[in-house]
Scaffold this motif. Sequence first.
Motif, mmCIF file in Angstrom:
data_model
loop_
_atom_site.group_PDB
_atom_site.id
_atom_site.type_symbol
_atom_site.label_atom_id
_atom_site.label_comp_id
_atom_site.label_asym_id
_atom_site.label_seq_id
_atom_site.Cartn_x
_atom_site.Cartn_y
_atom_site.Cartn_z
ATOM 1 N N TYR A 113 32.535 53.646 31.618
ATOM 2 C CA TYR A 113 32.640 52.067 32.515
ATOM 3 C C TYR A 113 33.649 52.211 33.461
ATOM 4 O O TYR A 113 33.948 53.683 33.884
ATOM 5 N N SER A 114 32.833 51.865 34.547
ATOM 6 C CA SER A 114 34.082 51.383 35.798
ATOM 7 C C SER A 114 34.230 50.381 35.736
ATOM 8 O O SER A 114 33.485 49.240 35.633
ATOM 9 N N CYS A 115 35.675 49.731 36.632
ATOM 10 C CA CYS A 115 35.625 48.397 36.605
ATOM 11 C C CYS A 115 36.336 48.625 38.595
ATOM 12 O O CYS A 115 36.732 48.923 38.436
ATOM 13 N N TYR A 116 35.818 47.164 39.032
ATOM 14 C CA TYR A 116 36.019 47.249 40.394
ATOM 15 C C TYR A 116 37.490 47.203 40.264
ATOM 16 O O TYR A 116 37.566 46.480 39.798
ATOM 17 N N ARG A 117 37.635 47.898 41.366
ATOM 18 C CA ARG A 117 39.374 47.520 42.124
ATOM 19 C C ARG A 117 39.022 46.770 43.294
ATOM 20 O O ARG A 117 38.645 47.444 44.267
ATOM 21 N N PRO A 118 39.257 45.605 44.217
ATOM 22 C CA PRO A 118 38.983 44.809 45.409
ATOM 23 C C PRO A 118 39.976 45.623 45.930
ATOM 24 O O PRO A 118 40.968 46.244 46.021
ATOM 25 N N PRO A 119 39.595 45.621 47.130
ATOM 26 C CA PRO A 119 41.090 46.330 48.404
ATOM 27 C C PRO A 119 41.768 45.460 48.600
ATOM 28 O O PRO A 119 41.586 43.973 48.436
ATOM 29 N N ASP A 120 42.810 45.618 48.559
ATOM 30 C CA ASP A 120 44.430 45.375 48.787
ATOM 31 C C ASP A 120 43.927 43.970 49.884
ATOM 32 O O ASP A 120 45.174 42.549 49.818
ATOM 33 N N ASN A 121 43.502 43.400 50.722
ATOM 34 C CA ASN A 121 43.008 42.843 51.612
ATOM 35 C C ASN A 121 43.086 41.155 51.723
ATOM 36 O O ASN A 121 42.908 40.064 51.524
ATOM 37 N N LEU A 122 42.706 41.827 49.754
ATOM 38 C CA LEU A 122 42.251 40.186 48.861
ATOM 39 C C LEU A 122 43.112 39.902 48.355
ATOM 40 O O LEU A 122 42.871 38.822 47.430
ATOM 41 N N GLN A 123 44.173 40.343 48.174
ATOM 42 C CA GLN A 123 45.271 39.825 47.126
ATOM 43 C C GLN A 123 45.295 38.293 47.378
ATOM 44 O O GLN A 123 45.981 37.797 48.423
ATOM 45 N N ALA A 124 46.459 37.314 46.695
ATOM 46 C CA ALA A 124 46.161 36.562 46.843
ATOM 47 C C ALA A 124 47.425 36.054 46.174
ATOM 48 O O ALA A 124 48.053 35.617 44.719
ATOM 49 N N PRO A 125 48.993 35.794 46.693
ATOM 50 C CA PRO A 125 50.178 35.925 46.065
ATOM 51 C C PRO A 125 50.341 34.446 46.076
ATOM 52 O O PRO A 125 49.648 34.231 46.742
ATOM 53 N N THR A 160 46.538 39.433 42.395
ATOM 54 C CA THR A 160 45.206 39.296 42.184
ATOM 55 C C THR A 160 44.335 39.379 42.956
ATOM 56 O O THR A 160 44.890 39.036 44.468
ATOM 57 N N TYR A 161 43.372 39.225 43.452
ATOM 58 C CA TYR A 161 41.986 38.737 43.872
ATOM 59 C C TYR A 161 41.195 37.681 44.330
ATOM 60 O O TYR A 161 41.240 37.558 42.617
ATOM 61 N N VAL A 162 41.319 37.340 45.454
ATOM 62 C CA VAL A 162 40.480 36.329 45.237
ATOM 63 C C VAL A 162 39.404 36.073 46.254
ATOM 64 O O VAL A 162 38.950 37.691 47.525
#
Length: 512
Positions: A113-125, A160-162
């Motif tokens: 199985y594989s889990c998606y890892r979004p790019p760092d520019n989508l992180q939402a501190p 985390t990512y938005v």
Amino acid sequence: MDGGGDGGRNGRGFGVQIRNGPRRLPDFLQSVNLKYVKLGYHYLVSNLFTFCLVPIMLIIIIESSQKNPDDIRQLWLHLQYNLVSVIICSAFLVFGSTLYIMTRPRPVYLVDYSCYRPPDNLQAPFHLFMEHSQLTGDFDDSALEFQRRILERSGLGDETYVPEAMHSIPPRPSMQAAREEAQQVMFGALDNLFANTNIKPKDIGILVVNCSLFNPTPSLSAMIVNKYKLRGNILSFNLGGMGCSAGVIAVDLAKDLLQVHRNTYAVVVSTENITQNWYFGNKKSMLIPNCLFRVGGSAVLLSNKSSDRRRAKYKLVHVVRTHKGADDTAFRCVYQEQDNAGNTGVSLSRDLMAIAGGALKINITTLGPLVLPLSEQLLFFSTLVLRTLFNRKIRPYIPNFKLAFDHFCIHAGGRAVIDELETNLQLLPGHVEASRMTLHRFGNTSSSSIWYELAYIEAKGRMRRGHRVWQIAFGSGFKCNSAVWEALQNVKPSRNGPWEDCIHRYPVNLIS
């Protein structure tokens, strides 16, 4: 609060320290002795049939050999000169064996199985989240303060990512942006899955996609068929509106299809879409999903081919589904609606945790007899009888599910969900570590969260051959679903996993 395995809330942990200080030596020795008494009881009851059967068989064999030593020789001579009896017996044996092989459930293997890892520019501190919430101008001061408090207590971290549309000021939640989010997540997970397994898209015979809140036309499953040019006779399904537990439902559907269609692969894609489902109003019960839900998705490759057993990571053992939709309160506890200003969002009821607890009890009542050792079943049944016949005030016995499972993947729906299950199932902090760390690193990724948790356990090197994993998920409707997997090898994390570059930082300490 310590999210690791060394301690936790209310002094629960793996050590001998308790809330009021260190235990006295006699008390500690007594608890150790009681522990081994319990282990001995469980071992004795679980193997009672074997302990009784072996001596009886030995006695029968010895008695038969002493009284009638020629019985076996006489039976052989009878069969030797009675060819018709031999043929009939052989025919029945072959027919019965063939019927059993043809009708028995085929094993379902989880190849990878594989889990998606979004790019760092989508992180939402947190600070960026609150800054954008203020700049949109859609929230009043009370709503902003409420979101700030929720974020502080949520258990989410700053990584985390938005979706990209929510990073714009003002946000641009268009249909096109929602499609882009769905494609990035689904295709990202599938590209990695195909690369790690060397499976050609044309080999896929079954495709199941679940996404609760975004269901465009053509469907998400059609997007995947178009992208990877899957074969024309593929069995594709698109599940919508089924909440965070839809990932287990999708696995259950794929399992049933794999019983009918032989020698094929099934892909299950689980995700949620945030772009068009962000709430821009001030109703507090509808603001909570904004603070908890984040971008994520998973792709799971299942197989019914016996040749895949050697390379598969897990075998599916059980799926148990519970639905409380007949109850009006349960039906409306997670409800998509419009507020008084016409803003659409998902409202979470105050009764949510109580309803989730009730659904969990029904689910484990069904699951328990399938997975618990006989010793635990006897204790549960005897307590139930005593409460029914003598004293209803006797506390119900909570089965020790730690005897049935080595790992727990509790849907990272929020800190309260994990706390509730940790308490109700009497788990240790180490058992919920994967759930808490997934919530901290990726947030609530809806139906895919249980796969990020499994990836965490693998990345920590804790999955051994024969270990059993319990995935538990809750969803709107209201549903509680469980999936049980058994590891077929000492499982190592796959390439490009979601925890690959950050597992060394976990577990982290979480402030209570």
